[in-house]
Design an enzyme around this catalytic site. Structure first.
Site, PDB file in Angstrom:
ATOM      1  N   THR A 159       1.806   5.517  13.944  1.00 43.15           N
ATOM      2  CA  THR A 159       1.206   4.431  13.154  1.00 43.15           C
ATOM      3  C   THR A 159       1.934   3.115  13.412  1.00 43.15           C
ATOM      4  O   THR A 159       1.305   2.053  13.498  1.00 43.15           O
ATOM      5  CB  THR A 159       1.237   4.776  11.650  1.00 43.15           C
ATOM      6  OG1 THR A 159       0.642   6.063  11.469  1.00 43.15           O
ATOM      7  CG2 THR A 159       0.478   3.775  10.821  1.00 43.15           C
ATOM      8  N   GLY A 160       3.250   3.191  13.556  1.00 44.84           N
ATOM      9  CA  GLY A 160       4.034   1.984  13.836  1.00 44.84           C
ATOM     10  C   GLY A 160       3.570   1.297  15.116  1.00 44.84           C
ATOM     11  O   GLY A 160       3.476   0.060  15.174  1.00 44.84           O
ATOM     12  N   LYS A 194       0.855  -1.196   0.000  1.00 43.32           N
ATOM     13  CA  LYS A 194       0.000   0.000   0.000  1.00 43.32           C
ATOM     14  C   LYS A 194       0.886   1.238   0.000  1.00 43.32           C
ATOM     15  O   LYS A 194       1.575   1.521   0.973  1.00 43.32           O
ATOM     16  CB  LYS A 194      -0.920   0.057   1.227  1.00 43.32           C
ATOM     17  CG  LYS A 194      -1.986   1.149   1.027  1.00 43.32           C
ATOM     18  CD  LYS A 194      -2.661   1.578   2.309  1.00 43.32           C
ATOM     19  CE  LYS A 194      -1.964   2.710   3.003  1.00 43.32           C
ATOM     20  NZ  LYS A 194      -1.980   4.013   2.290  1.00 43.32           N
ATOM     21  N   GLU A 202      10.256   0.791  10.418  1.00 44.08           N
ATOM     22  CA  GLU A 202      11.197   1.903  10.212  1.00 44.08           C
ATOM     23  C   GLU A 202      10.412   3.174  10.489  1.00 44.08           C
ATOM     24  O   GLU A 202       9.609   3.605   9.663  1.00 44.08           O
ATOM     25  CB  GLU A 202      11.723   1.905   8.773  1.00 44.08           C
ATOM     26  CG  GLU A 202      12.499   0.667   8.375  1.00 44.08           C
ATOM     27  CD  GLU A 202      13.878   0.587   8.995  1.00 44.08           C
ATOM     28  OE1 GLU A 202      14.251   1.487   9.779  1.00 44.08           O
ATOM     29  OE2 GLU A 202      14.582  -0.399   8.717  1.00 44.08           O
ATOM     30  N   CYS A 258      13.825  10.321   6.662  1.00 40.28           N
ATOM     31  CA  CYS A 258      13.755   9.783   8.031  1.00 40.28           C
ATOM     32  C   CYS A 258      15.083   9.990   8.743  1.00 40.28           C
ATOM     33  O   CYS A 258      15.107  10.449   9.878  1.00 40.28           O
ATOM     34  CB  CYS A 258      13.356   8.318   7.986  1.00 40.28           C
ATOM     35  SG  CYS A 258      14.242   7.379   6.753  1.00 40.28           S
ATOM     36  N   GLU A 309      10.216  15.953  15.824  1.00 41.91           N
ATOM     37  CA  GLU A 309      10.752  15.739  14.473  1.00 41.91           C
ATOM     38  C   GLU A 309      10.062  16.706  13.502  1.00 41.91           C
ATOM     39  O   GLU A 309       8.863  16.599  13.262  1.00 41.91           O
ATOM     40  CB  GLU A 309      10.478  14.294  14.041  1.00 41.91           C
ATOM     41  CG  GLU A 309      11.079  13.969  12.695  1.00 41.91           C
ATOM     42  CD  GLU A 309      10.597  12.639  12.141  1.00 41.91           C
ATOM     43  OE1 GLU A 309       9.456  12.237  12.415  1.00 41.91           O
ATOM     44  OE2 GLU A 309      11.377  12.021  11.400  1.00 41.91           O
ATOM     45  N   GLY A 356       7.065   4.668   8.305  1.00 44.22           N
ATOM     46  CA  GLY A 356       6.192   5.819   8.509  1.00 44.22           C
ATOM     47  C   GLY A 356       6.349   6.347   9.911  1.00 44.22           C
ATOM     48  O   GLY A 356       7.421   6.208  10.528  1.00 44.22           O
ATOM     49  N   SER A 357       5.298   6.930  10.426  1.00 42.44           N
ATOM     50  CA  SER A 357       5.410   7.605  11.723  1.00 42.44           C
ATOM     51  C   SER A 357       5.422   6.604  12.876  1.00 42.44           C
ATOM     52  O   SER A 357       4.909   5.486  12.767  1.00 42.44           O
ATOM     53  CB  SER A 357       4.238   8.569  11.892  1.00 42.44           C
ATOM     54  OG  SER A 357       3.033   7.847  11.899  1.00 42.44           O
ATOM     55  N   THR A 358       5.996   7.037  13.978  1.00 35.55           N
ATOM     56  CA  THR A 358       6.047   6.190  15.168  1.00 35.55           C
ATOM     57  C   THR A 358       4.629   5.886  15.655  1.00 35.55           C
ATOM     58  O   THR A 358       4.340   4.758  16.085  1.00 35.55           O
ATOM     59  CB  THR A 358       6.879   6.893  16.264  1.00 35.55           C
ATOM     60  OG1 THR A 358       8.223   7.019  15.771  1.00 35.55           O
ATOM     61  CG2 THR A 358       6.917   6.088  17.551  1.00 35.55           C
TER      62      THR A 358
HETATM   63  P1  NAD Z   1       2.194   7.781   8.417  1.00 36.04           P
HETATM   64  O1  NAD Z   1       2.470   6.831   9.534  1.00 36.04           O
HETATM   65  O2  NAD Z   1       1.126   8.754   8.596  1.00 36.04           O
HETATM   66  O3  NAD Z   1       1.823   6.979   7.094  1.00 36.04           O
HETATM   67  C1  NAD Z   1       2.649   5.957   6.565  1.00 36.04           C
HETATM   68  C2  NAD Z   1       1.774   4.941   5.861  1.00 36.04           C
HETATM   69  O4  NAD Z   1       0.953   4.269   6.813  1.00 36.04           O
HETATM   70  C3  NAD Z   1       0.823   5.538   4.817  1.00 36.04           C
HETATM   71  O5  NAD Z   1       0.765   4.655   3.709  1.00 36.04           O
HETATM   72  C4  NAD Z   1      -0.506   5.545   5.565  1.00 36.04           C
HETATM   73  O6  NAD Z   1      -1.632   5.500   4.726  1.00 36.04           O
HETATM   74  C5  NAD Z   1      -0.404   4.277   6.391  1.00 36.04           C
HETATM   75  N1  NAD Z   1      -1.252   4.232   7.572  1.00 36.04           N
HETATM   76  C6  NAD Z   1      -1.760   5.269   8.290  1.00 36.04           C
HETATM   77  N2  NAD Z   1      -2.495   4.795   9.337  1.00 36.04           N
HETATM   78  C7  NAD Z   1      -2.430   3.444   9.270  1.00 36.04           C
HETATM   79  C8  NAD Z   1      -2.956   2.382  10.091  1.00 36.04           C
HETATM   80  N3  NAD Z   1      -3.683   2.617  11.171  1.00 36.04           N
HETATM   81  N4  NAD Z   1      -2.674   1.107   9.749  1.00 36.04           N
HETATM   82  C9  NAD Z   1      -1.905   0.829   8.669  1.00 36.04           C
HETATM   83  N5  NAD Z   1      -1.388   1.785   7.859  1.00 36.04           N
HETATM   84  C10 NAD Z   1      -1.647   3.070   8.159  1.00 36.04           C
HETATM   85  O7  NAD Z   1       3.591   8.443   8.094  1.00 36.04           O
HETATM   86  P2  NAD Z   1       3.923   9.481   6.908  1.00 36.04           P
HETATM   87  O8  NAD Z   1       3.310  10.786   7.223  1.00 36.04           O
HETATM   88  O9  NAD Z   1       3.586   8.872   5.603  1.00 36.04           O
HETATM   89  O10 NAD Z   1       5.521   9.563   7.009  1.00 36.04           O
HETATM   90  C11 NAD Z   1       6.189  10.492   7.841  1.00 36.04           C
HETATM   91  C12 NAD Z   1       6.868   9.788   8.984  1.00 36.04           C
HETATM   92  O11 NAD Z   1       7.510   8.582   8.558  1.00 36.04           O
HETATM   93  C13 NAD Z   1       7.955  10.603   9.618  1.00 36.04           C
HETATM   94  O12 NAD Z   1       7.794  10.575  11.006  1.00 36.04           O
HETATM   95  C14 NAD Z   1       9.262   9.905   9.234  1.00 36.04           C
HETATM   96  O13 NAD Z   1      10.320  10.033  10.120  1.00 36.04           O
HETATM   97  C15 NAD Z   1       8.839   8.499   9.081  1.00 36.04           C
HETATM   98  N6  NAD Z   1       9.700   7.810   8.129  1.00 36.04           N
HETATM   99  C16 NAD Z   1      10.584   6.895   8.597  1.00 36.04           C
HETATM  100  C17 NAD Z   1      11.445   6.253   7.740  1.00 36.04           C
HETATM  101  C18 NAD Z   1      12.420   5.227   8.235  1.00 36.04           C
HETATM  102  O14 NAD Z   1      13.016   4.517   7.448  1.00 36.04           O
HETATM  103  N7  NAD Z   1      12.619   5.092   9.517  1.00 36.04           N
HETATM  104  C19 NAD Z   1      11.387   6.547   6.385  1.00 36.04           C
HETATM  105  C20 NAD Z   1      10.468   7.485   5.934  1.00 36.04           C
HETATM  106  C21 NAD Z   1       9.619   8.099   6.816  1.00 36.04           C
END
Ligand code: NAD
Length: 478
Positions: free
Chosen positions: A231-232, A176, A249, A283, A381, A227-229
């Site tokens: 959501t992680g 996705k 990540e 990131c 961040e 993605g974000s912490t």
């Molecule tokens: P986000 O967590 O909002 O979204 C990331 C993905 O998760 C998107 O595809 C989103 O649709 C999906 N998502 C959202 N809610 C979800 C849920 N409940 N269940 C499953 N999937 C869901 O993050 P973002 O705004 O896309 O990215 C920005 C953040 O990501 C920053 O904090 C950045 O540091 C981090 N990031 C980390 C790395 C790394 O390698 N560590 C790389 C890039 C970005």
């Protein structure tokens, strides 16, 4: 205007509703993307499940050869893909190689390289013990179906980081993309799917709830998420219910520490791109810069002259070095952090600090001094083109500052004395500590965070092993 379909079991899949994807440099709608339904998410996982046994049963050499074909397809479409990245994500087209601005062409080239390397690494069976009584071997087996969820900052490259090692290890994938940058990723997967058997790679698209449906599918055996912490943590909680493996990540707030013997002029360019690569939306970008009192003014002056010289604009225009922020949500977050800094006693906006007017999410490169640990721009961040520069008196104080947050993705130390820099690096709590560079990932070198920056590693042998489970075959010789 084109509606960009998903790939499901080798065919183009449409859905009843769509959403727009916009160009962050102009605000113009670029095209539409389908919002996958819950049933389509289930169908994508079912297709991946059905395709997985035959994919895993192929000799590893066949998977390697097919993935090398994937790399060729990416290479022959690299300009097409790079243009989608610039139009949809915003980073300038740039170029590849020394002296070039690392932008969308770099991202497309990275997709090719991060496909070739995992496709070509050797993974021999490991014999961990052998004597006259027994022989113990560790074999790597696929998890099954991998759910991959990608962010918007490096939309093609991060998807490749997730997908290719999973495929190499015999898993099949449902990916996705981020709802902010779906088109480029869907176009890339469409090309990839043409050289792979149906069902081996599938996509679903839509907002976060679609990702939520995906990770909840009982047919998913492993989740890889960037993605974000916040959501992680949600995804980890879902995975815990079924005790399935996750690679996470997540966000970071990387500290860069300049040591007192550094030469400000010599390190300025490395520091600059370490912080502002992809407009800071990386990131592992330098997000807090710690500088000793005696070098403070010289480092600030060097960075200011670079920041003011970099042309900002639409990344399709030749010569653009800095593009827009990818989306309004992030633009508003950056604006809020800078406004808070302006209201902080002692803070100085050295350059930038005022968002551009007109179409597009343009925010100038911004340097802020006079902040301290605990201020919002230091502790949160920013993930954008703003860098706080913080004075320190002793190196111990800088190390304590770097380590005081609950994230630990990357960090860097800057000094001509590598022995001294190594000693400081070893005390920093981060998954990677770079010396005299920052954020310089490499396909052979494991990359991943500690603390709330996530767990698991990507790239190299470690990344391949993360996409497999181990099975020990223990042979008695009695
Ligand atoms: P986000 O967590 O909002 O979204 C990331 C993905 O998760 C998107 O595809 C989103 O649709 C999906 N998502 C959202 N809610 C979800 C849920 N409940 N269940 C499953 N999937 C869901 O993050 P973002 O705004 O896309 O990215 C920005 C953040 O990501 C920053 O904090 C950045 O540091 C981090 N990031 C980390 C790395 C790394 O390698 N560590 C790389 C890039 C970005």
């Amino acid at each position: 205007m084109q509606v960009h379909a998903n790939v499901l079991n080798g065919h183009a899949e449409t859905s009843p509703t769509t959403f727009d994807s916009r160009n962050p440099a102009t605000g113009a709608v670029l095209g539409q993307v389908y919002s996958s339904t819950r049933e389509q998410v289930a169908a994508a996982v079912a297709a991946a499940r059905a395709a997985q046994p035959a994919w895993a049963a192929r000799p590893d050499s066949e998977r390697q050869a097919l993935l090398m074909k994937v790399a060729e397809v990416i290479k022959s479409n690299s300009e097409y893909l790079a243009h989608w990245v610039t139009r949809e994500q915003g980073k300038p087209l740039g170029g590849v190689g020394p002296g070039q601005v690392p932008g969308a062409r770099f991202e497309a080239w990275g997709c090719e390289v991060w496909t070739q390397v995992p496709a070509s690494l050797e993974l021999p069976v490991e014999v961990v013990f052998e004597d006259e009584t027994r022989r113990d071997e560790v074999h790597l087996k696929p998890h099954g179906v991998v759910a991959a969820i990608a962010p918007w900052n490096w939309p093609l490259l991060i998807a490749i980081w997730q997908v290719i090692p999973a495929l190499r290890m015999g898993n099949t994938v449902v990916l996705k993309p981020s709802e902010y940058t779906s088109i480029g990723t869907l176009e890339m997967v469409k090309l990839i799917a043409e050289v792979l058997p149906p069902g081996v790679i599938n996509t679903v698209s839509g907002a976060g709830e679609v990702g939520g449906w995906l990770v909840e599918q009982p047919g998913v055996d492993k989740i890889t998420f960037t993605g974000s912490t916040a959501t992680g943590k949600r995804i980890a909680a879902v995975a815990a219910q079924r005790l399935i493996s996750t690679t996470l990540e997540l966000g970071g707030n990387d500290a860069a520490i300049v040591l007192p013997d550094a030469d400000p002029a010599a390190i300025a360019m490395g520091l600059f791109w370490g912080a502002f690569l992809n407009m800071g939306q990386t990131c592992a970008a330098a997000k807090r810069l710690y500088v000793p009192d005696e070098l403070h003014d010289a480092v600030v002056a060097q960075l200011k002259s670079l920041a003011e010289a970099m042309p900002m604009g639409d990344g399709l225009e030749p010569g653009t070095a800095i593009g827009p922020i990818q989306n309004r949500m992030q633009f508003d977050k950056v604006s809020r952090l800078v406004e808070t800094a302006k209201a902080t006693a002692g803070a100085t906006i050295v350059c930038g600090g005022t968002p551009a007017t007109g179409p597009g999410n343009f925010y100038p490169l911004t340097l802020v001094t006079g902040l301290k640990d605990g201020d919002a721009l230091v502790d949160e961040e920013q993930f954008g083109p703003v860098l706080p520069i913080i004075r320190y008196r002793t190196v111990d104080e800088a190390v304590a500052s770097a380590n005081r947050l609950d994230v630990g993705l990357g960090a860097s130390v800057w000094s001509p004395d590598i022995v001294r820099a190594r000693e400081v690096a070893s005390r920093l709590e981060a998954g990677t500590v770079w010396i005299n560079q920052h954020g310089m990932v490499h396909p052979m070198v494991p990359f991943g965070g500690i603390k709330a920056s996530g767990w698991g590693a990507e790239f190299g042998h470690a990344g391949l092993k993360g996409m497999a489970r181990t099975q020990v075959i223990s042979v008695g010789k009695g």
